[in-house]
Design a protein around this motif. Structure first.
Motif, short mmCIF file in Angstrom:
data_model
loop_
_atom_site.label_atom_id
_atom_site.label_comp_id
_atom_site.label_asym_id
_atom_site.label_seq_id
_atom_site.Cartn_x
_atom_site.Cartn_y
_atom_site.Cartn_z
N HIS A 34 0.76 -1.20 0.02
CA HIS A 34 -0.04 0.04 -0.01
C HIS A 34 1.00 1.20 -0.21
O HIS A 34 0.72 2.08 -0.88
CB HIS A 34 -1.02 -0.04 1.23
CG HIS A 34 -2.15 1.28 1.09
ND1 HIS A 34 -1.76 2.23 2.17
CD2 HIS A 34 -2.88 1.56 0.23
CE1 HIS A 34 -2.64 3.02 1.83
NE2 HIS A 34 -3.51 2.67 0.72
N PRO A 35 1.89 1.29 0.80
CA PRO A 35 2.39 2.71 1.00
C PRO A 35 3.44 2.81 -0.58
O PRO A 35 3.67 4.03 -1.12
CB PRO A 35 3.62 2.44 1.78
CG PRO A 35 2.83 1.49 2.96
CD PRO A 35 2.11 0.66 2.19
N LEU A 36 3.69 1.51 -1.10
CA LEU A 36 4.33 1.65 -2.45
C LEU A 36 3.36 2.20 -3.49
O LEU A 36 3.79 2.83 -4.52
CB LEU A 36 4.93 0.32 -2.76
CG LEU A 36 5.85 0.19 -4.10
CD1 LEU A 36 7.08 0.96 -3.81
CD2 LEU A 36 6.11 -1.31 -4.20
N SER A 37 2.04 1.90 -3.25
CA SER A 37 1.30 2.18 -4.56
C SER A 37 1.01 3.82 -4.22
O SER A 37 0.57 4.47 -5.11
CB SER A 37 -0.12 1.62 -4.02
OG SER A 37 -0.63 1.93 -3.02
N HIS A 38 1.47 4.65 -3.38
CA HIS A 38 1.46 6.00 -3.15
C HIS A 38 3.05 6.65 -3.49
O HIS A 38 3.49 6.94 -2.58
CB HIS A 38 0.94 6.53 -1.81
CG HIS A 38 -0.40 6.11 -1.68
ND1 HIS A 38 -1.47 6.72 -2.06
CD2 HIS A 38 -0.78 5.20 -0.76
CE1 HIS A 38 -2.77 6.41 -1.66
NE2 HIS A 38 -2.56 4.92 -1.15
N HIS A 39 3.40 6.18 -4.87
CA HIS A 39 4.52 6.16 -5.30
C HIS A 39 4.94 7.65 -5.46
O HIS A 39 6.31 8.00 -5.74
CB HIS A 39 4.81 5.52 -6.41
CG HIS A 39 3.55 5.75 -7.64
ND1 HIS A 39 3.57 7.08 -8.34
CD2 HIS A 39 2.45 5.12 -7.96
CE1 HIS A 39 2.33 6.78 -9.10
NE2 HIS A 39 1.79 5.98 -8.67
N GLN A 40 4.21 8.47 -5.60
CA GLN A 40 4.71 10.03 -5.74
C GLN A 40 5.22 10.43 -7.19
O GLN A 40 6.05 10.97 -7.22
CB GLN A 40 5.11 10.69 -4.72
CG GLN A 40 4.26 10.77 -3.30
CD GLN A 40 4.86 11.28 -2.04
OE1 GLN A 40 6.07 10.92 -1.94
NE2 GLN A 40 4.40 11.59 -1.27
#
Length: 161
Positions: A39-45
């Motif tokens: 999940h944090p990876l999916s918010h890759h910016q």
């Protein structure tokens, strides 16, 4: 995937859903070289390194789906294979997890030759077409027509040619 294929082969069920990773998953994928939580990876910016790792996770998920399709294609049933009588749908509820954008969803549909679905092509529907239209179309093709489902507005006319 082996258990799903076995359930179909033994007629334990012909309908299933399977979520490869729960929403807000904290699962990492060290087996493919990704130590980040999903999940944090999916918010890759839009960071290239994070996008690369997210792509690796997405590709791994899709490989699991392809594995199931191959298992069903190799399983004899009647005059053909189990896949000949099966529709598999792979998708997500979000197209850009970084922005939580949910239009232009990446959906893959694998359907056997006895399902009434024409495969081996890319089909794009007009913006605003409810995903539920795909669900009503699949239900109709499998012999279970419904008047409506969720926000559906009808069946998709060009799912078979």
């Amino acid at each position: 995937m082996d258990l799903l294929a076995l359930a179909y082969q033994t007629d334990l069920t012909r309908v299933s859903t399977f979520m490869l990773a729960k929403e807000v998953s904290g699962r990492a994928y060290p087996e493919i070289g990704v130590s980040d939580s999903h999940h944090p990876l999916s918010h890759h910016q839009d960071e290239a390194a994070k996008l690369k790792r997210l792509h690796m996770v997405n590709e791994y998920h899709f490989q699991q789906f392809a594995y199931l399709a191959a298992k069903l294609a190799a399983a004899p049933e009647g005059e053909g294979t189990l896949l000949d009588h099966t529709v598999l749908l792979y998708g997500t509820g979000i197209s850009d997890s970084n922005t939580h954008f949910h239009d232009d969803l990446p959906i893959a549909l694998i359907a056997g030759k006895n399902t009434g679905v024409t495969t081996g092509r890319y089909v794009r529907y007009p913006q605003g077409t409810p995903l539920a239209n795909l669900y009503t179309t699949i239900l109709e093709k499998m012999g279970f027509p419904v008047e409506e489902f969720g926000d559906s507005t009808g069946v998709l006319k060009n799912l078979s040619v």
